[in-house]
Scaffold this active site. Structure first.
Site, mmCIF file in Angstrom:
data_model
loop_
_atom_site.group_PDB
_atom_site.id
_atom_site.type_symbol
_atom_site.label_atom_id
_atom_site.label_comp_id
_atom_site.label_asym_id
_atom_site.label_seq_id
_atom_site.Cartn_x
_atom_site.Cartn_y
_atom_site.Cartn_z
ATOM 1 N N LEU A 138 2.320 3.022 -27.393
ATOM 2 C CA LEU A 138 3.512 3.420 -26.650
ATOM 3 C C LEU A 138 3.305 3.318 -25.144
ATOM 4 O O LEU A 138 4.239 2.996 -24.400
ATOM 5 C CB LEU A 138 3.906 4.853 -27.034
ATOM 6 C CG LEU A 138 4.683 5.011 -28.349
ATOM 7 C CD1 LEU A 138 4.954 6.474 -28.630
ATOM 8 C CD2 LEU A 138 5.985 4.227 -28.309
ATOM 9 N N CYS A 139 2.082 3.603 -24.680
ATOM 10 C CA CYS A 139 1.824 3.524 -23.245
ATOM 11 C C CYS A 139 2.004 2.099 -22.732
ATOM 12 O O CYS A 139 2.514 1.869 -21.629
ATOM 13 C CB CYS A 139 0.422 4.046 -22.925
ATOM 14 S SG CYS A 139 -0.893 3.177 -23.794
#
Length: 474
Positions: A255-256
């Site tokens: 997700l980062c």
């Protein structure tokens, strides 16, 4: 290679007028030999069904029955009298690229009683290869449109459509078929179907399966110019779960990376579908089969890609990332479906040897096909009844065991665990999940007695229970 004479002859024929050729034909004194119409001389499966075979099913490495030739039959396959083909009931799972080809081949083989099940609706991107669909069908049920097309084009067929999830059908539905042909395009659905059909098999006191409860599965799959077909005889041959290691887990993006440092077009598409959609439509679940929803994801991903100077975001790639679509080639679907239906014909009639058990097709750099036996996995949680042994540390929590079951080779989705004396953790119903949630932080060593086995259930295993024998080390 054409000779010079042949080319000259063809060239001179091309320069002759229609009147000249007609006059020449009238001058011919001897009558011409004319071939009989194809319909009068063409053979069919009736030819194979009505004569002895040196390669009958009982002569193969995977015999399922003894072939008994029928009285001499003539006519077209579509006019079959009562034969194992016309009286059998076959289920086709999936009405996409592979499913359309399978339905067509079943119709041409005279297998009349067919059911087809599919959850998807028709998208405009399907029209280039899924030939049972037309522009007017976009947005309609794949199963219903495919069944209607086959029934109209082939009057001898009776195709029944089921629009919905395969998980919505009970085991009795699947037990009613003679053969199941799978044209699914994702691993999880194939695992569920495999576990369900294997769970139908009844075994005697010695552990031998009852042949009358075995429903053969013919599993087909394609990816680009490669494809495979396999015959699964539940509890006899290897099952789909035995070969799970051959399918890499679905790739996920951190997700980062998606949120902060996108580097690939897939990151932009994931950003639009995972992060932006809930913000823009908090009360609406994305419909992956909706052209409007997919257009919004595509346009949002494209804007994100331009912001970071990333090229390659297309509508087709958007569909592929969001729906985890495997690239499809029409010719590969045609080849693999022919193998699948050919195996169904052999299983229903016993007129030839079955595939034992795996056929691989590779057409990217030529035409190459390889057949081999996929061996059963001794500790397969689906088709063997053995207890699976797991080693844990005494301070390992129940949550750590759950992670091992989900992320290890078993690749379970939502396991629930019990023993003969207590419930360790249950995913459903919510009240029971909440009541057993506190056990997740406790050590497994404190939750079970010495030598006590843990019974695991999971959606991908359907009705099959997995038994775990835990060995603790310091």
């Amino acid at each position: 290679v054409y000779s010079t004479y042949t080319l000259m002859t063809l060239d001179s024929m091309g320069k002759r007028s229609l009147e000249e050729m007609s006059n020449q034909d009238q001058k011919t004194e001897e009558p011409m030999d004319v071939d009989q119409p194809m319909s009068a001389t063409r053979g069919s499966l009736l030819t194979l069904l009505s004569r002895p075979s040196p390669f009958a099913n009982e002569t193969g490495a995977l015999p399922m029955g003894e072939f008994e030739p029928l009285p001499k039959l003539t006519g077209a396959t579509s006019d079959l009298p009562a034969t194992p083909l016309s009286s059998s009931k076959v289920l086709v799972v999936g009405a996409g690229g592979l499913g359309c080809e399978i339905l067509k081949d079943l119709a041409m083989s005279g297998i009349c009683n067919v059911h087809v099940i599919d959850l998807d609706s028709i998208d405009v991107t399907n029209l280039n290869r899924q030939f049972l669909f037309r522009q007017k069908d976009v947005g309609s049920s794949k199963a219903k449109v495919a069944a209607a097309f086959i029934n109209e084009r082939c009057p001898w067929m009776k195709v029944t459509a089921h629009h919905g999830m395969i998980q919505d059908k009970d085991p009795a539905f699947y037990a009613s078929f003679n053969v199941i042909i799978s044209g699914l395009d994702n691993v999880e659905a194939r695992r569920w179907l495999n576990a369900t059909i294997c769970g139908l098999v009844e075994v005697d006191e010695d552990g031998d399966p009852d042949p009358s409860t075995i429903v053969p599965i013919i599993d087909g799959g394609t990816e680009g110019f490669s494809g495979q077909a396999r015959v699964i005889l539940p509890r006899i041959t290897s099952c789909f779960e035995c070969s799970l290691d051959a399918f890499p887990p679905q790739r996920n993006f951190p997700l980062c990376t998606i949120a902060e440092t996108p580097r690939r077009p897939e990151h932009c598409i994931a950003y639009a579908s995972i992060l932006e959609w809930p913000k823009q439509f908090p009360d609406k679940k994305m419909d992956k089969d909706s052209p409007e929803d997919m257009k919004w994801v595509y346009e949002t991903a494209l804007a994100r890609a331009k912001q970071y100077n990333i090229s390659g975001v297309t509508y087709m790639l958007t569909m592929g990332v969001v729906k985890n679509i495997i690239p499809a080639v029409a010719s590969t679907n045609a080849i693999v479906s022919a193998v699948c239906v050919g195996e169904a014909v052999k299983l229903l009639t016993f007129m030839s040897q079955n595939l034992n058990t795996y056929h691989m097709y590779m057409g990217s750099q030529g035409v190459y096909a390889h057949t081999f036996v996929y061996e059963r996995k001794e500790d397969c949680p689906v088709c063997t009844a053995t207890v699976r042994k797991i080693t844990l540390k005494k301070d390992d929590s129940l949550n750590a065991l759950m992670q091992q079951l989900c992320e290890g080779e078993l690749r379970l989705k939502a396991p629930s665990m019990t023993t003969t004396s207590k419930t360790l953790y249950m995913q459903k119903p919510p009240a029971l999940e909440q009541a057993t949630r506190t056990n997740l932080d406790k050590t497994v060593f404190s939750l079970i007695s010495a030598g006590e086995e843990i019974t695991v259930t999971d959606p991908v295993l359907e009705s099959i229970n997995l038994a775990l024998s835990i060995t603790f080390i310091d």
